[in-house]
Design a protein around this motif. Structure first.
Motif, PDB file in Angstrom:
ATOM      1  N   GLN A  31       0.844  -1.189   0.000  1.00 58.30           N
ATOM      2  CA  GLN A  31       0.000   0.000   0.000  1.00 58.30           C
ATOM      3  C   GLN A  31       0.884   1.245   0.000  1.00 58.30           C
ATOM      4  OE1 GLN A  31      -3.413   0.025  -0.102  1.00 58.30           O
ATOM      5  NE2 GLN A  31      -3.227  -2.166  -0.386  1.00 58.30           N
ATOM      6  N   ALA A  34      -0.355   6.554   3.314  1.00 57.63           N
ATOM      7  CA  ALA A  34      -1.713   7.094   3.431  1.00 57.63           C
ATOM      8  C   ALA A  34      -1.689   8.600   3.186  1.00 57.63           C
ATOM      9  CB  ALA A  34      -2.267   6.810   4.825  1.00 57.63           C
ATOM     10  N   ARG A  40      -7.094  12.792  -1.739  1.00 61.38           N
ATOM     11  CA  ARG A  40      -7.758  11.582  -2.236  1.00 61.38           C
ATOM     12  C   ARG A  40      -7.016  10.363  -1.762  1.00 61.38           C
ATOM     13  NH1 ARG A  40      -9.425  13.206  -8.347  1.00 61.38           N
ATOM     14  NH2 ARG A  40     -10.992  14.698  -7.726  1.00 61.38           N
ATOM     15  N   ALA A  41      -7.763   9.307  -1.602  1.00 59.54           N
ATOM     16  CA  ALA A  41      -7.202   8.049  -1.097  1.00 59.54           C
ATOM     17  C   ALA A  41      -6.578   7.269  -2.239  1.00 59.54           C
ATOM     18  CB  ALA A  41      -8.284   7.224  -0.429  1.00 59.54           C
ATOM     19  N   GLU A  52     -12.935  11.833  -1.244  1.00 54.94           N
ATOM     20  CA  GLU A  52     -11.877  12.107  -0.277  1.00 54.94           C
ATOM     21  C   GLU A  52     -12.261  11.508   1.060  1.00 54.94           C
ATOM     22  OE1 GLU A  52     -11.089  16.288  -0.222  1.00 54.94           O
ATOM     23  OE2 GLU A  52     -10.694  16.345  -2.366  1.00 54.94           O
ATOM     24  N   LEU A  53     -11.341  10.743   1.635  1.00 59.41           N
ATOM     25  CA  LEU A  53     -11.575  10.091   2.912  1.00 59.41           C
ATOM     26  C   LEU A  53     -10.658  10.684   3.971  1.00 59.41           C
ATOM     27  CD1 LEU A  53     -11.626   6.342   1.800  1.00 59.41           C
ATOM     28  CD2 LEU A  53     -13.583   7.846   2.173  1.00 59.41           C
ATOM     29  N   ALA A  55      -8.385  10.259   7.440  1.00 60.01           N
ATOM     30  CA  ALA A  55      -7.479   9.193   7.861  1.00 60.01           C
ATOM     31  C   ALA A  55      -8.246   8.115   8.617  1.00 60.01           C
ATOM     32  CB  ALA A  55      -6.362   9.769   8.728  1.00 60.01           C
ATOM     33  N   GLN A  57     -11.461   7.300   8.214  1.00 63.76           N
ATOM     34  CA  GLN A  57     -12.242   6.550   7.239  1.00 63.76           C
ATOM     35  C   GLN A  57     -11.352   5.581   6.467  1.00 63.76           C
ATOM     36  OE1 GLN A  57     -13.957   9.974   5.210  1.00 63.76           O
ATOM     37  NE2 GLN A  57     -16.023   9.245   5.744  1.00 63.76           N
ATOM     38  N   GLN A  58     -10.156   6.034   6.108  1.00 62.96           N
ATOM     39  CA  GLN A  58      -9.224   5.162   5.393  1.00 62.96           C
ATOM     40  C   GLN A  58      -8.879   3.935   6.227  1.00 62.96           C
ATOM     41  OE1 GLN A  58      -5.791   7.196   3.672  1.00 62.96           O
ATOM     42  NE2 GLN A  58      -6.993   9.069   3.694  1.00 62.96           N
ATOM     43  N   GLU A  62      -9.751   0.105   5.272  1.00 66.03           N
ATOM     44  CA  GLU A  62      -8.687  -0.899   5.214  1.00 66.03           C
ATOM     45  C   GLU A  62      -9.055  -2.107   6.059  1.00 66.03           C
ATOM     46  OE1 GLU A  62      -5.136  -2.702   4.090  1.00 66.03           O
ATOM     47  OE2 GLU A  62      -6.116  -0.934   3.267  1.00 66.03           O
TER      48      GLU A  62
END
Length: 153
Positions: A31, A34, A40-41, A52-53, A55, A57-58, A62
């Motif tokens: 990956q 981040a 954008r992710a 756009e997420l 951190a 949400q990312q 995941e």
């Protein structure tokens, strides 16, 4: 494969393809770092949809991806799992790789349920605005696919 089984099979994987707009590939890949809040992710998953997420949400996405991958791999036989992982490492498309696994009806049903649950969990992570953006993007993709299909007939 009978025509009715093909339709069921294609609907299962059409859903999986649609979810790929939300989830990064199920295969284990390195990956990238981040992105910061507001960026954008990455180039995959939500980034493709222009969503756009944060951190947080990312991290949640995941976790959902990892749990989904583990659950799906748990449905596969050891031979199917090995075949799936080899196909992913060779860069084969997920749809084609899944089709080559000769899944039983029970496996298809289980995977369909896992994917539906994952989709619901991922949707719950998003804000109402992000959900709307995803829905708009999905409608655009459907229209584009429909136009391509009409052009190839």
């Amino acid at each position: 494969m009978s025509p009715s089984k093909k339709v069921k099979f294609m609907s299962l994987f059409a859903g999986a393809v649609a979810l790929s707009a939300v989830f990064a590939p199920l295969a284990i890949n390195a990956q990238p770092a981040a992105p910061q809040v507001g960026q954008r992710a990455g180039g995959r998953g939500m980034g493709k949809a222009g969503i756009e997420l944060t951190a947080e949400q990312q991290a949640q996405m995941e976790q959902i991806r990892n749990e989904t991958r583990t659950q799906i791999e748990g449905v596969l036989t050891p031979e199917q799992r090995q075949q799936w992982q080899a196909a992913m490492q060779n860069g084969q498309r997920r749809r084609g790789a899944m089709a080559a696994l000769n899944l039983s009806e029970a496996q298809r049903t289980q995977i369909r349920q896992i994917m539906q649950s994952s989709k619901e969990r991922a949707t719950a992570v998003l804000t109402p605005e992000q959900r709307q953006q995803i829905e708009q993007r999905m409608q655009q993709w459907r229209q584009q696919r429909q136009q391509r299909n009409q052009g190839s007939n």
